[in-house]
Design a protein around this motif. Sequence first.
Motif, PDB file in Angstrom:
ATOM      1  N   PRO A 148       8.090  -5.305   2.155  1.00 45.06           N
ATOM      2  CA  PRO A 148       7.121  -4.420   2.769  1.00 45.06           C
ATOM      3  C   PRO A 148       7.522  -2.970   2.568  1.00 45.06           C
ATOM      4  O   PRO A 148       8.655  -2.739   2.253  1.00 45.06           O
ATOM      5  N   SER A 149       6.682  -1.907   2.819  1.00 35.82           N
ATOM      6  CA  SER A 149       7.083  -0.521   2.652  1.00 35.82           C
ATOM      7  C   SER A 149       7.117   0.266   3.940  1.00 35.82           C
ATOM      8  O   SER A 149       6.693  -0.213   4.918  1.00 35.82           O
ATOM      9  N   MET A 150       7.539   1.616   3.895  1.00 29.89           N
ATOM     10  CA  MET A 150       7.924   2.299   5.144  1.00 29.89           C
ATOM     11  C   MET A 150       6.839   3.098   5.801  1.00 29.89           C
ATOM     12  O   MET A 150       7.114   3.934   6.566  1.00 29.89           O
ATOM     13  N   ALA A 169       2.307   5.866  -0.306  1.00 28.07           N
ATOM     14  CA  ALA A 169       0.902   5.652  -0.672  1.00 28.07           C
ATOM     15  C   ALA A 169       0.087   5.558   0.604  1.00 28.07           C
ATOM     16  O   ALA A 169       0.471   4.856   1.540  1.00 28.07           O
ATOM     17  N   GLU A 170      -1.052   6.272   0.638  1.00 26.50           N
ATOM     18  CA  GLU A 170      -1.833   6.313   1.871  1.00 26.50           C
ATOM     19  C   GLU A 170      -3.314   6.381   1.555  1.00 26.50           C
ATOM     20  O   GLU A 170      -3.749   7.071   0.623  1.00 26.50           O
ATOM     21  N   SER A 171      -4.095   5.653   2.349  1.00 27.99           N
ATOM     22  CA  SER A 171      -5.548   5.677   2.196  1.00 27.99           C
ATOM     23  C   SER A 171      -6.182   5.177   3.484  1.00 27.99           C
ATOM     24  O   SER A 171      -5.740   4.166   4.051  1.00 27.99           O
ATOM     25  N   SER A 172      -7.194   5.891   3.973  1.00 28.58           N
ATOM     26  CA  SER A 172      -7.954   5.495   5.161  1.00 28.58           C
ATOM     27  C   SER A 172      -7.042   5.197   6.348  1.00 28.58           C
ATOM     28  O   SER A 172      -7.249   4.222   7.083  1.00 28.58           O
ATOM     29  N   GLY A 173      -6.045   6.040   6.541  1.00 27.09           N
ATOM     30  CA  GLY A 173      -5.171   5.882   7.692  1.00 27.09           C
ATOM     31  C   GLY A 173      -4.107   4.813   7.552  1.00 27.09           C
ATOM     32  O   GLY A 173      -3.296   4.627   8.457  1.00 27.09           O
ATOM     33  N   GLN A 174      -4.098   4.102   6.459  1.00 25.66           N
ATOM     34  CA  GLN A 174      -3.079   3.083   6.226  1.00 25.66           C
ATOM     35  C   GLN A 174      -2.170   3.534   5.097  1.00 25.66           C
ATOM     36  O   GLN A 174      -2.610   4.195   4.160  1.00 25.66           O
ATOM     37  N   GLY A 175      -0.895   3.165   5.202  1.00 26.84           N
ATOM     38  CA  GLY A 175       0.021   3.603   4.169  1.00 26.84           C
ATOM     39  C   GLY A 175       1.212   2.696   4.012  1.00 26.84           C
ATOM     40  O   GLY A 175       1.411   1.754   4.778  1.00 26.84           O
ATOM     41  N   ALA A 176       1.991   2.993   2.996  1.00 24.22           N
ATOM     42  CA  ALA A 176       3.201   2.224   2.722  1.00 24.22           C
ATOM     43  C   ALA A 176       4.144   3.099   1.918  1.00 24.22           C
ATOM     44  O   ALA A 176       3.732   4.089   1.309  1.00 24.22           O
ATOM     45  N   THR A 177       5.418   2.753   1.954  1.00 25.78           N
ATOM     46  CA  THR A 177       6.394   3.476   1.148  1.00 25.78           C
ATOM     47  C   THR A 177       7.250   2.494   0.370  1.00 25.78           C
ATOM     48  O   THR A 177       7.407   1.342   0.750  1.00 25.78           O
ATOM     49  N   ASN A 205       3.431  -2.785  -8.325  1.00 28.54           N
ATOM     50  CA  ASN A 205       2.012  -2.656  -8.034  1.00 28.54           C
ATOM     51  C   ASN A 205       1.755  -2.691  -6.537  1.00 28.54           C
ATOM     52  O   ASN A 205       0.935  -1.941  -6.007  1.00 28.54           O
ATOM     53  N   HIS A 206       2.481  -3.561  -5.802  1.00 30.64           N
ATOM     54  CA  HIS A 206       2.209  -3.672  -4.368  1.00 30.64           C
ATOM     55  C   HIS A 206       2.661  -2.439  -3.586  1.00 30.64           C
ATOM     56  O   HIS A 206       2.264  -2.249  -2.447  1.00 30.64           O
ATOM     57  N   VAL A 207       3.478  -1.586  -4.202  1.00 33.50           N
ATOM     58  CA  VAL A 207       3.860  -0.323  -3.549  1.00 33.50           C
ATOM     59  C   VAL A 207       2.692   0.663  -3.560  1.00 33.50           C
ATOM     60  O   VAL A 207       2.448   1.364  -2.575  1.00 33.50           O
ATOM     61  N   VAL A 208       1.951   0.725  -4.663  1.00 33.60           N
ATOM     62  CA  VAL A 208       0.921   1.757  -4.818  1.00 33.60           C
ATOM     63  C   VAL A 208      -0.467   1.299  -4.397  1.00 33.60           C
ATOM     64  O   VAL A 208      -1.372   2.131  -4.293  1.00 33.60           O
ATOM     65  N   GLU A 209      -0.643   0.009  -4.137  1.00 29.58           N
ATOM     66  CA  GLU A 209      -1.989  -0.493  -3.823  1.00 29.58           C
ATOM     67  C   GLU A 209      -2.643   0.260  -2.677  1.00 29.58           C
ATOM     68  O   GLU A 209      -3.851   0.529  -2.705  1.00 29.58           O
ATOM     69  N   ALA A 210      -1.857   0.590  -1.648  1.00 35.23           N
ATOM     70  CA  ALA A 210      -2.429   1.251  -0.474  1.00 35.23           C
ATOM     71  C   ALA A 210      -2.989   2.634  -0.798  1.00 35.23           C
ATOM     72  O   ALA A 210      -3.826   3.158  -0.049  1.00 35.23           O
ATOM     73  N   GLY A 211      -2.557   3.225  -1.911  1.00 36.27           N
ATOM     74  CA  GLY A 211      -3.012   4.573  -2.242  1.00 36.27           C
ATOM     75  C   GLY A 211      -3.970   4.652  -3.406  1.00 36.27           C
ATOM     76  O   GLY A 211      -4.265   5.755  -3.895  1.00 36.27           O
ATOM     77  N   LEU A 212      -4.461   3.512  -3.870  1.00 41.17           N
ATOM     78  CA  LEU A 212      -5.349   3.525  -5.044  1.00 41.17           C
ATOM     79  C   LEU A 212      -6.614   4.349  -4.793  1.00 41.17           C
ATOM     80  O   LEU A 212      -7.139   4.988  -5.708  1.00 41.17           O
ATOM     81  N   ASN A 213      -7.108   4.326  -3.558  1.00 43.71           N
ATOM     82  CA  ASN A 213      -8.287   5.129  -3.217  1.00 43.71           C
ATOM     83  C   ASN A 213      -7.918   6.284  -2.294  1.00 43.71           C
ATOM     84  O   ASN A 213      -8.764   6.816  -1.586  1.00 43.71           O
ATOM     85  N   GLY A 214      -6.646   6.655  -2.321  1.00 42.77           N
ATOM     86  CA  GLY A 214      -6.180   7.727  -1.454  1.00 42.77           C
ATOM     87  C   GLY A 214      -5.172   8.611  -2.163  1.00 42.77           C
ATOM     88  O   GLY A 214      -5.434   9.110  -3.261  1.00 42.77           O
ATOM     89  N   THR A 215      -4.012   8.752  -1.550  1.00 41.85           N
ATOM     90  CA  THR A 215      -3.001   9.668  -2.063  1.00 41.85           C
ATOM     91  C   THR A 215      -1.686   8.937  -2.302  1.00 41.85           C
ATOM     92  O   THR A 215      -1.249   8.130  -1.474  1.00 41.85           O
ATOM     93  N   ARG A 254      -1.646  -0.340 -14.206  1.00 42.75           N
ATOM     94  CA  ARG A 254      -0.910  -1.338 -13.439  1.00 42.75           C
ATOM     95  C   ARG A 254      -1.244  -2.736 -13.921  1.00 42.75           C
ATOM     96  O   ARG A 254      -2.318  -2.966 -14.489  1.00 42.75           O
ATOM     97  N   ASN A 255      -0.329  -3.641 -13.697  1.00 37.87           N
ATOM     98  CA  ASN A 255      -0.537  -5.040 -14.066  1.00 37.87           C
ATOM     99  C   ASN A 255      -0.149  -5.901 -12.869  1.00 37.87           C
ATOM    100  O   ASN A 255       1.020  -6.215 -12.673  1.00 37.87           O
ATOM    101  N   PRO A 256      -1.121  -6.295 -12.038  1.00 39.90           N
ATOM    102  CA  PRO A 256      -0.822  -7.101 -10.856  1.00 39.90           C
ATOM    103  C   PRO A 256      -0.176  -8.447 -11.188  1.00 39.90           C
ATOM    104  O   PRO A 256       0.573  -8.981 -10.365  1.00 39.90           O
ATOM    105  N   SER A 257      -0.447  -8.990 -12.374  1.00 41.48           N
ATOM    106  CA  SER A 257       0.136 -10.275 -12.742  1.00 41.48           C
ATOM    107  C   SER A 257       1.652 -10.218 -12.791  1.00 41.48           C
ATOM    108  O   SER A 257       2.335 -11.217 -12.567  1.00 41.48           O
ATOM    109  N   TYR A 258       2.197  -9.035 -13.098  1.00 39.74           N
ATOM    110  CA  TYR A 258       3.648  -8.845 -13.155  1.00 39.74           C
ATOM    111  C   TYR A 258       4.154  -7.951 -12.017  1.00 39.74           C
ATOM    112  O   TYR A 258       5.347  -7.673 -11.942  1.00 39.74           O
TER     113      TYR A 258
END
Length: 409
Positions: A26-28, A128-136, A152-162, A180-184
């Motif tokens: 998980p991230s911070m 990574a942050e988007s719509s009030g949700q984020g991760a590090t 990929n799972h680190v940046v997913e939360a910011g794909l539509n944000g920052t 990004r390549n979610p398969s890997y």
Amino acid sequence: MDDPWTAALSARQPPPPQGPPVAPMPSMAPPVGPPIAQLQSPNPVVTDPQARSRRPWRLFVVAIAVALVAGLFGGVVGSRLASSPAQPPTRVSLAPASGGNGTALPRADGSIASIARAVSPAVVSISAESSGQGATGTGFVVSPDGYVVTNNHVVEAGLNGTIRVSFPDGSSERATVVGRNPSYDIAVLKVPRTELATVVLGDSAAVVVGDTAVAIGSPLGLEGTVTAGIISALNRPVTTGGEAETSFINAIQTDAPINPGNSGGPLANARGEVIGVNSAIATLGSGAGQEGSIGLGFAIPINQVRRIVTEIIETGQSTTPIMGVGVDNDFQEVGARLRSVVAGGPAERAGLAVGDVVLKVDGRPVADGTAFVVAVRAKAPGDSIILTLKSGSSTRQVELVLGSTTSGP
């Protein structure tokens, strides 16, 4: 219905294997840690809680014994000193420590300190942050002009944000997703900087069990954290992610402590070369009282990462090898039984049929559907592989050339 060519072996996630849950870290905000991965491994040994409760009592007894002996010894010595004439104090001259004046001693090549010194300047923290949700999480710089590799799972939360990248000197930059390549579970970011410190990529094919392993990252937001251990195992079939985007990893296993927030960070060898991307951990589960590192961490081999990252930097996209088959997730025997074969795909051209059971890939035993997908994903599009198949009561070998599907930004 299977999607020809884009159904990479099976779009459905195989049932989770038995053993400790394995997760992408998980991230911070919260720390994007390793996803809890699914893998084929025995259940972890859980420490006997009764043994744990007895330990303080034993320590307490030892402490009392030491106190009693010290008191008795002190009384005897004290009485003797009282009856002896006073002696002049002895003068002692202590030599300064080698190096003196707080100067650190040189570290040998291959020491944990030398590895950390070589790799840490190129390790970054990612939020990574988007719509009030984020991760590090963590990432590392692979080129002086600002390309950064992470999960990929680190940046997913910011794909539509920052998405922001923070450097060891405390500065930060806004980053864009190159691809990004979610398969890997791999993503590449770009920051507007030049002359950045970079890592040196090693050769994961040369890694052997017992090699030194050093993980560097930002667990729980603690930037620049260095942990060390060894390579515990190779070719662990690990899956992470959800039903929509499942990652299949032919993982390097390490006992170097990896925790939430380490995701996307480098796993280095004794020469300070990056041999893997830390991506997942196994835990005892939320009910077992320990959800962090238990010495079972998993990294994506850098040879796979190198191919994917090179394609993304050059084209913005990357490829994933496929056979054009669907796997029967309900099959309970050893091997991977084919549920479907895509018309005109690599498998059909090689003569595979529904009901065939894949027992080996290039001589590597296949335990189940997950192990089969992972073994194929460890290859590259266009590679030729040898499958050992069971068709009815007979066994045969088939050579097959892998096709490909493309992952975009």
